[in-house]
Design a protein around this motif. Structure first.
Motif, short mmCIF file in Angstrom:
data_model
loop_
_atom_site.label_atom_id
_atom_site.label_comp_id
_atom_site.label_asym_id
_atom_site.label_seq_id
_atom_site.Cartn_x
_atom_site.Cartn_y
_atom_site.Cartn_z
N LEU A 20 0.78 -1.17 0.09
CA LEU A 20 -0.08 0.02 0.13
C LEU A 20 0.85 1.05 0.00
O LEU A 20 0.63 2.31 -0.70
CB LEU A 20 -0.89 -0.02 1.25
N ILE A 21 2.01 1.08 0.73
CA ILE A 21 2.85 2.39 0.95
C ILE A 21 3.49 2.69 -0.57
O ILE A 21 3.51 3.83 -0.88
CB ILE A 21 3.89 2.14 1.92
N ASP A 22 3.95 1.48 -1.10
CA ASP A 22 4.36 1.52 -2.47
C ASP A 22 3.72 2.35 -3.37
O ASP A 22 4.22 2.95 -4.50
CB ASP A 22 5.08 0.29 -2.88
N HIS A 23 2.31 2.06 -2.98
CA HIS A 23 1.25 2.90 -4.12
C HIS A 23 1.02 4.15 -3.36
O HIS A 23 -0.13 4.58 -3.83
CB HIS A 23 0.20 1.83 -4.22
N ARG A 24 1.59 4.64 -2.47
CA ARG A 24 1.36 6.16 -2.08
C ARG A 24 0.49 6.24 -0.96
O ARG A 24 -0.37 7.36 -0.65
CB ARG A 24 1.23 7.02 -3.08
N ALA A 25 -0.13 5.12 -0.52
CA ALA A 25 -0.95 5.38 0.80
C ALA A 25 -0.13 5.33 2.00
O ALA A 25 1.15 5.20 2.11
CB ALA A 25 -1.90 4.17 0.93
N THR A 26 -0.64 6.18 2.98
CA THR A 26 0.14 6.24 4.31
C THR A 26 -0.49 5.05 5.16
O THR A 26 -1.89 4.72 5.31
CB THR A 26 -0.07 7.46 4.98
#
Length: 283
Positions: A20-26
């Motif tokens: 998820l983080i790699d796809h720009r989520a926090t």
């Protein structure tokens, strides 16, 4: 950039967070009282430590913990969400029986939290691969689409709350039950001096089974402790009147023995590595 909270920073939880983080989520998580290895995994994945009230303000809360911890996490999330004017939807993604899922959902009565039933099938996310698949039921409003938007593969089921858990029970019963059966019989063969002959026969007459066990059994040992409660959940899912439930109560005992006897398990892994190692074929 959305805030998604994940309770659980184990191998699966931290890997899902990283995807998820790699796809720009926090990705927020709660680390109070957690072990140093768990804190280190969360930090390595890029998860952001958050307080109780901050978790409740996330756009979505996921629970990814061993099945024995699922109800405890639900109670924690219900407590921190209580009193919020617009509490985040909660998705349980643990390997629990539909009956357990219904009991879990009941913990949220009066909180205003939308509870969704989920299951993860496949190993932890790995860079360059699309899996695992997240199944979600009871999601008429498509709250789980946020996970799709940020890198996860999601399949929504038409069934009611509990359908995703039922799917997980059936899939895990086949997949992990097969691994447990293979481990039990290979170890029995090893104790009785028939291991090499059994391996040779598997390689000759059941090569697909041989390849599956050669990979899956060594991979299973470090995770055996997590599979104990999962086998018990499968037995509960089948019910007292189904004789197959006895099989999975037995499998829980198999995995419990392997998990508890750490030194013995290491010796057995070394022994099985020799038995299960792919054989060289002549030119």
């Amino acid at each position: 950039m959305p805030n998604i909270a994940i309770i659980g920073a184990g191998a699966m939880g931290s890997a899902v967070a990283k995807r998820l983080i790699d796809h720009r989520a926090t990705v927020l998580t709660y680390l109070e009282g957690r072990s140093q290895p768990t804190i280190a995994r969360a930090k390595a994945a890029g998860m952001v430590p958050a307080g109780r009230q901050d978790l409740a303000k996330a756009e979505l809360i996921l629970s990814i913990v061993p099945p024995a911890e699922a109800l405890k996490v639900a109670e924690f999330v219900a407590e921190v969400s209580s009193g919020q004017s617009a509490p985040a939807p909660f998705i349980d993604l643990n390997a629990i029986a539909p009956k357990t899922m219904q009991a879990l959902a009941a913990r949220f009565a009066g909180t205003g939290v939308e509870v969704l039933d989920g299951a993860i099938i496949g190993g932890p996310p790995v860079a360059g691969r699309s899996g695992p698949t997240v199944y979600v039921s009871g999601d008429g409003a498509e709250r789980s689409r946020l996970l799709e938007d940020y890198g996860l593969r999601v399949r929504r089921l038409d069934g009611p709350l509990g359908a995703a858990s039922a799917l997980k029970m059936c899939y895990a019963g086949i997949n992990k039950g097969f691994i447990g059966l293979g481990a039990a019989m290979l170890l029995a063969a090893s104790r009785s001096g028939a291991a090499e002959n059994l391996k040779a026969e598997l390689a000759e007459s059941l090569p697909d089974v041989d390849r599956k066990l050669s990979k899956s059994i060594p991979d299973m040992y470090p995770k055996a402790y997590r599979w104990v409660a999962e086998m018990q959940e499968i037995a509960d899912f089948l019910g007292e009147n189904d004789p197959a439930a006895t099989i999975f109560r037995g499998m829980a005992g198999v995995f419990s023995t392997l998990a508890e006897d750490v030194e013995g398990s290491r010796a057995l892994v070394a022994q099985l590595d020799g038995i299960l190692a792919p054989r060289e074929t002549g030119a």
